[in-house]
Design an enzyme around this catalytic site. Structure first.
Site, mmCIF file in Angstrom:
data_model
loop_
_atom_site.group_PDB
_atom_site.id
_atom_site.type_symbol
_atom_site.label_atom_id
_atom_site.label_comp_id
_atom_site.label_asym_id
_atom_site.label_seq_id
_atom_site.Cartn_x
_atom_site.Cartn_y
_atom_site.Cartn_z
ATOM 1 N N ASP A 106 0.847 -1.194 0.000
ATOM 2 C CA ASP A 106 0.000 0.000 0.000
ATOM 3 C C ASP A 106 0.882 1.244 0.000
ATOM 4 O OD1 ASP A 106 -2.110 -1.738 0.255
ATOM 5 O OD2 ASP A 106 -2.178 -1.553 2.446
HETATM 6 N N1 URA Z 1 -1.062 -5.960 4.085
HETATM 7 C C1 URA Z 1 -1.592 -4.719 4.022
HETATM 8 O O1 URA Z 1 -2.620 -4.456 4.611
HETATM 9 N N2 URA Z 1 -0.945 -3.789 3.292
HETATM 10 C C2 URA Z 1 0.225 -4.022 2.647
HETATM 11 O O2 URA Z 1 0.776 -3.109 2.013
HETATM 12 C C3 URA Z 1 0.770 -5.317 2.729
HETATM 13 C C4 URA Z 1 0.102 -6.267 3.448
#
Ligand code: URA
Length: 239
Positions: A106
């Site tokens: 993310d």
């Molecule tokens: N889980 C999440 O919620 N976000 C990420 O970026 C990676 C794993």
């Protein structure tokens, strides 16, 4: 062993179209062993080839395998919309070689992101069949409790998932931080699992993939490195 002409070599390494690479040579911008190369069609052995473009030395690489210590506020998407893309942290030629993130983090998640232009590698690393563990450190809004840990280990039900998802390892690090190891890579998985367990993830960092630890790479946020054969073999676990 394989031999190619200099213009094609430059093109394969992301220096631009063939026409542009021919011009680079014509303009005297390419040298090997300190000597400017004038012959654009010079046949060269690619293995171990070192060449200089605009004064910067490069080693020929058939494929690129790198690890980036991703900072927050960068998007993994190829067409980033709200933040700069992670590719902007790498040399420009990598985009022309079609280097892509292996899976996604993310925009606000930090830590280890693998990137490559080798489709087979990207596919293998992303395949759920390989069961490659990914280690995250999550900071939580509410205190970490033994009940939270056991819920994440037992499995939590997410809206669009048919079966509960569980961590393979989950350990408390301090009052508001836990280490969670996942084998899947579902969308926002850590954040959604914490939300399903009635907590909230306020920060997330990926610290390890397979046996390869980000810490061992000594990368400041925003820095990247090529992965050695030994480091690549640490990524592979399972079958
Ligand atoms: N889980 C999440 O919620 N976000 C990420 O970026 C990676 C794993």
């Amino acid at each position: 062993m394989s031999k190619h002409t200099l213009d094609r070599i430059l093109q394969s390494q992301g220096f631009g179209t063939r026409k542009f690479c021919l011009r680079l040579v014509e303009d005297g911008e390419v040298s090997i062993n300190g000597e400017v190369i004038a012959d654009k069609r010079l046949y060269l052995e690619t293995e171990g080839l070192r060449f200089t473009v605009y004064g910067e030395e490069w080693l020929y690489r058939e494929h690129i395998y790198i690890a980036l210590n991703k900072p927050a506020d960068y998007e993994c998407s190829r067409k980033p919309s709200h933040h700069p893309g992670v590719l902007s942290l790498l040399p420009e030629q990598f985009s022309l070689r079609d280097v892509q993130p292996v899976g996604r983090l993310d925009h606000d998640t930090t830590g280890m992101l693998l990137m490559s232009d080798d489709g087979a590698f990207i596919h293998a690393q992303s395949s759920p069949k390989r069961h490659i563990p990914k280690v995250y450190v999550a900071t939580t809004q509410e205190a970490v409790t033994p009940a939270l840990i056991s819920q994440l280990l037992k499995g939590v039900k997410l809206h669009d998932e048919p079966a509960p998802l569980s961590a393979i390892v989950c350990e408390q690090l301090d009052t508001h931080r836990l280490q969670i190891v996942l084998e899947q890579g579902k969308y926002h998985q850590v954040k959604r699992m914490l939300a399903a367990a009635e907590n909230h993830c306020t920060a997330l960092r990926r610290s390890q993939i397979g046996e390869l630890k980000l810490e061992a790479l000594n990368l400041a946020e925003g820095q990247w490195c090529y992965l050695t054969e030994a480091q690549l073999s640490q990524l592979v676990s399972g079958s």
